[in-house]
Design a protein around this motif. Structure first.
Motif, PDB file in Angstrom:
ATOM      1  N   THR A 147      24.589 104.530   5.456  1.00 18.13           N
ATOM      2  CA  THR A 147      23.741 103.390   5.775  1.00 18.13           C
ATOM      3  C   THR A 147      24.233 102.185   4.993  1.00 18.13           C
ATOM      4  O   THR A 147      24.532 102.306   3.799  1.00 18.13           O
ATOM      5  CB  THR A 147      22.275 103.687   5.389  1.00 18.13           C
ATOM      6  OG1 THR A 147      21.854 104.873   6.062  1.00 18.13           O
ATOM      7  CG2 THR A 147      21.366 102.546   5.771  1.00 18.13           C
ATOM      8  N   VAL A 148      24.324 101.045   5.666  1.00 18.68           N
ATOM      9  CA  VAL A 148      24.704  99.808   5.004  1.00 18.68           C
ATOM     10  C   VAL A 148      23.432  99.029   4.716  1.00 18.68           C
ATOM     11  O   VAL A 148      22.646  98.748   5.615  1.00 18.68           O
ATOM     12  CB  VAL A 148      25.663  98.969   5.875  1.00 18.68           C
ATOM     13  CG1 VAL A 148      26.021  97.666   5.180  1.00 18.68           C
ATOM     14  CG2 VAL A 148      26.912  99.773   6.216  1.00 18.68           C
ATOM     15  N   ASN A 149      23.220  98.714   3.457  1.00 20.37           N
ATOM     16  CA  ASN A 149      22.033  97.984   3.022  1.00 20.37           C
ATOM     17  C   ASN A 149      22.528  96.772   2.229  1.00 20.37           C
ATOM     18  O   ASN A 149      22.737  96.869   1.023  1.00 20.37           O
ATOM     19  CB  ASN A 149      21.149  98.895   2.174  1.00 20.37           C
ATOM     20  CG  ASN A 149      19.848  98.252   1.785  1.00 20.37           C
ATOM     21  OD1 ASN A 149      19.589  97.094   2.111  1.00 20.37           O
ATOM     22  ND2 ASN A 149      19.023  98.993   1.068  1.00 20.37           N
ATOM     23  N   GLY A 150      22.752  95.671   2.915  1.00 16.68           N
ATOM     24  CA  GLY A 150      23.367  94.505   2.273  1.00 16.68           C
ATOM     25  C   GLY A 150      24.799  94.836   1.909  1.00 16.68           C
ATOM     26  O   GLY A 150      25.592  95.216   2.758  1.00 16.68           O
ATOM     27  N   GLU A 151      25.118  94.728   0.635  1.00 19.57           N
ATOM     28  CA  GLU A 151      26.464  95.059   0.151  1.00 19.57           C
ATOM     29  C   GLU A 151      26.578  96.515  -0.278  1.00 19.57           C
ATOM     30  O   GLU A 151      27.644  96.965  -0.673  1.00 19.57           O
ATOM     31  CB  GLU A 151      26.829  94.144  -1.033  1.00 19.57           C
ATOM     32  CG  GLU A 151      26.894  92.679  -0.671  1.00 19.57           C
ATOM     33  CD  GLU A 151      27.991  92.379   0.345  1.00 19.57           C
ATOM     34  OE1 GLU A 151      29.106  92.926   0.229  1.00 19.57           O
ATOM     35  OE2 GLU A 151      27.715  91.608   1.275  1.00 19.57           O
ATOM     36  N   ARG A 152      25.485  97.241  -0.199  1.00 17.88           N
ATOM     37  CA  ARG A 152      25.417  98.613  -0.697  1.00 17.88           C
ATOM     38  C   ARG A 152      25.667  99.617   0.427  1.00 17.88           C
ATOM     39  O   ARG A 152      25.171  99.465   1.533  1.00 17.88           O
ATOM     40  CB  ARG A 152      24.041  98.839  -1.306  1.00 17.88           C
ATOM     41  CG  ARG A 152      23.826 100.221  -1.889  1.00 17.88           C
ATOM     42  CD  ARG A 152      22.558 100.274  -2.667  1.00 17.88           C
ATOM     43  NE  ARG A 152      22.753  99.422  -3.843  1.00 17.88           N
ATOM     44  CZ  ARG A 152      21.788  99.035  -4.650  1.00 17.88           C
ATOM     45  NH1 ARG A 152      20.547  99.389  -4.426  1.00 17.88           N
ATOM     46  NH2 ARG A 152      22.053  98.277  -5.696  1.00 17.88           N
ATOM     47  N   LEU A 153      26.423 100.673   0.103  1.00 15.99           N
ATOM     48  CA  LEU A 153      26.566 101.821   0.991  1.00 15.99           C
ATOM     49  C   LEU A 153      25.706 102.951   0.435  1.00 15.99           C
ATOM     50  O   LEU A 153      25.754 103.234  -0.762  1.00 15.99           O
ATOM     51  CB  LEU A 153      28.025 102.285   1.065  1.00 15.99           C
ATOM     52  CG  LEU A 153      29.029 101.332   1.698  1.00 15.99           C
ATOM     53  CD1 LEU A 153      30.414 101.982   1.729  1.00 15.99           C
ATOM     54  CD2 LEU A 153      28.607 100.916   3.094  1.00 15.99           C
TER      55      LEU A 153
END
Length: 170
Positions: A147-153
Motif C-alpha cells: 500500500t502506498v500512503n503518501g511517501e510511505r510503503l
C-alpha cells in the motif's frame, strides 16, 4: 492464549534480531529490537517505520480434542519511508528487505517452539520464563499487497498461530 501470543512474539522478535541486529527502534527513549505488539504498548496513532508491529485479529477454539486447540490470526504490519540520505528512492528495496527478513524468520525450521509462561519474568524481576507442556506452532505467512500512503510503503502479512490450551490457562 496469552502464553502462546507472548511465546510467538518473543520467538519472532529474537529471530528477526538475529537476522538483522541493526533493525532497532526507539520507543519511549529505549532502543530495542524492531518488533512490538500493539496491545502491549501505549495507545498511539503513530505507526513505527522500519519495524514490525504485531496485532492479534482473529481467534477460534476447537474443543473437540483432549486439549482445546486455539487458532489465532496475527497481522504483522510494517512500513518504510526509505532512507532520507537517498531521498526515499530506496523505499522499495527497504520494504523488500523487510519482506525477506519476515519470510526467513517465520519459515525457518522449526515452525514451532515450546510454549513459555512469561508471567513474573517481565519487568526485570530476574525470574526466567517457565516452560509449559505444549508447543506453539504456525503456518505459512501470507503477504498482502503493498500500500502506498503518501511517501510511505506499507504491507500487512498474516500468519495463523496455533496452540493447545493447557489446564489452568485462560
Amino acid at each position: 492464549m496469552q502464553n502462546a501470543r507472548d511465546t510467538f512474539y518473543v520467538t519472532l522478535r529474537d529471530r528477526l534480531a538475529a537476522l538483522n541486529p541493526a533493525r532497532t527502534m526507539v520507543l519511549r527513549g529505549v532502543t530495542r529490537p524492531g518488533a512490538l505488539v500493539e496491545e502491549n504498548e501505549l495507545a498511539s496513532a503513530y505507526q513505527p517505520v522500519n519495524a514490525f508491529s504485531l496485532r492479534w485479529t482473529g481467534l477460534s477454539v476447537d474443543a473437540q480434542g483432549s486439549l482445546p486447540l486455539a487458532t489465532m490470526v496475527c497481522e504483522i504490519r510494517y512500513a518504510t519511508d526509505g532512507d532520507s540520505g537517498n531521498g526515499g528512492m530506496d523505499r522499495g528495496r527497504l520494504l523488500s528487505a523487510m519482506d525477506g527478513e519476515l519470510a526467513v524468520a517465520l519459515s525457518s525450521t522449526p515452525q514451532n517452539v515450546r510454549k513459555m509462561n512469561y508471567v513474573g519474568a517481565a519487568g526485570g524481576s530476574g525470574l526466567a520464563p517457565a516452560a509449559m507442556g505444549t508447543n506453539v506452532f504456525w503456518g505459512d505467512t501470507v503477504f498482502g499487497a503493498v500500500t502506498v500512503n503518501g511517501e510511505r510503503l506499507e504491507r500487512v502479512a498474516t500468519v495463523d498461530v496455533f496452540s493447545y490450551q493447557e489446564a489452568g490457562e485462560l
